[in-house]
Enzyme design. Structure first.
Site, PDB file in Angstrom:
ATOM      1  CE  LYS A  76      97.041  76.815 -13.919  1.00 48.34           C
ATOM      2  NZ  LYS A  76      96.347  78.382 -13.027  1.00 48.34           N
ATOM      3  CB  SER A 152      98.419  80.697 -12.211  1.00 47.77           C
ATOM      4  OG  SER A 152      97.323  80.452 -11.558  1.00 47.77           O
ATOM      5  CB  SER A 176      94.136  81.420 -11.606  1.00 47.77           C
ATOM      6  OG  SER A 176      94.551  81.620 -10.538  1.00 47.77           O
TER       7      SER A 176
END
Length: 485
Positions: A76, A152, A176
């Site tokens: 990420k 996210s 998330s």
């Protein structure tokens, strides 16, 4: 190869069935083919990835490899990685190249010998539930590219769902990891707050943020968490406790397990088809020897209002460092220092980030601090106490991950409150600091449904066991989106 578990990939590498360079090339070629449509990766560097793979092959040849050496991983883009562009999905950091490794990156690459495939797209500064807030454009759900992958950590979820990576890292501030895992048919685990170091993880809300694994199965997540977790003296919130093998209890039987079903998770507000899939999962657990008990988490309805005071307050403080002075974007034209600050922040941040900074600055301002921020922290304690009482009656708590399946891109963009409500079942765990995970449990109209499992503090190994046993008798997690083979 793309359908093998991490353990099976490790065996293929150890037996020389495939080399780390060949395996990395296979995934890089898939990224090249599939990413233009899905937009899961924002940075890919074939040369860097293949150099890491060559290092892994050398370790394998020398007999110094660990269980994950040579296995590719998607990172990420919230984790700093030395020499890699690290953007956090924002124009503010669009050209920022990290000068050091986050602890998670160091553990996975330098210590475990994993091979980084690149950095995945995300909602800007991890603020969002749909991955539409990225400066680099929306991520598309591989199960239906007209729909969101969740956020996210949507880029990480879409990358693994499309098998552009076998496993990925994510972060979870209010859901998330779990929400995108649920919407993309993945297994995702948010550990107990403090189990995974936040050093080098770009901060959104420091008392809530936590890194974790996103993969196909509970077993894969357990192996990645083994490498990610551990005390870090550079993170003041990292917990100094003995190392654990999170895979140790995977095969324990579930006879005698008490599953708590919160009445607040099974009332109105959840799609009927989603609830039907969750009920079918409960039936499977009963067949495995578990019993269920109705419990109550009476302050659940206060989780979203409390979260959207606390998280923006912390965000407004954390994001004050982006001023155009030291690093990141700077407005090209300005009259004086104040003008530079204002133009830089106005141009560098997206709309959702600005919204949360304004909310945070407001609730921390003189005359409002006691009415909002202090009150939200009191509610946070009530929510944590609800879980303490609930765990006196059960071993794990079960419910839906999200109230609906993946919604259409731009469907909720104009209504932030509707977007925030998509995290109704996930946020309370972050406020309490508890571990939780999402596990695939079926489909509704062809779209994945996630089952949320919640554990007591440091109950990750038990959660992984509960998820793994379910995955041994169901095949939901092994199903692939059409057209990505």
């Amino acid at each position: 190869m793309i359908e093998k578990s991490l353990k099976e990939l490790g065996q293929s590498l150890a037996s020389k069935e495939i080399s780390a360079v060949e395996l990395a090339t296979l995934y890089l070629d898939r990224i090249e083919r599939l990413n233009p449509e899905i937009n899961a990766f924002v940075t890919v560097d074939r040369q860097k990835t293949l150099a890491m793979a060559a290092e892994a092959d050398a370790r394998l040849a020398a007999g110094t490899a660990g269980p994950l050496t040579g296995i590719p991983v998607a990172q990420k883009d919230i984790f700093c990685a030395e020499g890699w562009r690290t953007t956090c999905g924002s124009k503010m950091l669009a050209d920022f190249v990290a000068p050091y490794d986050a602890t998670v990156i160091d553990k996975l690459h330098r210590q475990a010998g994993m091979v980084s495939l690149g950095k995945t797209n995300m909602d800007e500064f991890a603020m969002g539930s749909s991955n539409e807030n990225s400066y680099f454009g929306a991520v598309k759900n591989p199960w239906d590219t007209s729909r969101v992958p969740g956020g996210s950590s949507g880029g990480s979820a879409a990358a693994v769902a499309a098998r552009m990576a076998p496993i990925a890292t994510g972060t979870d501030t209010g859901g998330s990891i779990r929400q995108p895992a649920g919407l993309c048919n993945l297994t995702g685990l948010k550990p107990t707050y403090g189990v995974v170091s936040r050093y080098g993880m770009i901060a959104y809300a420091s008392s809530l943020d936590q890194g974790g694994p996103m993969g196909v199965s509970a077993e894969d997540c357990a192996l990645l968490l083994n490498a990610m977790a551990g005390f870090d003296e550079r993170d003041s919130t990292s917990l100094d406790r003995p190392r654990e093998d999170y895979a140790r209890d995977l095969d324990l039987p579930l006879a005698g397990l008490k599953i708590g079903l919160p009445k607040e998770f099974f009332g109105e507000g959840c799609d009927a088809k989603v609830m039907a899939a969750v009920q079918a999962a409960i039936d499977e657990y009963r067949k495995l020897g578990a019993t269920t008990v109705e419990i109550s988490l009476p302050n659940t309805h206060l989780a979203i209002p409390a979260y959207y005071v606390i998280a923006p307050a912390e965000a407004s403080s954390n994001l004050s460092r982006y001023d155009g002075v030291r690093y990141g974007y700077r407005a090209p034209e300005y009259g004086n220092l104040d003008d530079m600050y204002m133009k830089t922040r106005a141009q560098g941040f997206g709309e959702e980030v600005k919204r949360r900074i304004l909310i945070g600055a407001y609730v921390l301002s003189h005359g409002y601090y006691d009415a909002y921020y202090l009150q939200a922290q009191r509610i946070r304690r009530l929510i944590a106490n609800d879980f303490v009482e609930a765990f006196k009656q059960c071993d794990v708590i079960l419910g839906p991950t999200s109230p609906t399946t993946a919604f259409r891109i731009s469907e909720k963009s104009a209504d932030p409150v509707q977007m925030y409500l998509s995290d109704i079942y996930t946020i309370s765990l972050n406020l309490a600091g508890l571990p939780g995970m999402s596990v695939p449990c079926g489909f509704a109209d062809g779209l994945p449904v996630g089952l949320q499992l919640i554990g007591n503090y440091f109950g990750e190994a038990r959660l992984l066991n509960v998820a793994h046993r379910y995955q041994q008798v169901t095949g939901w997690h092994r199903q692939l989106p059409a057209g990505i083979a």
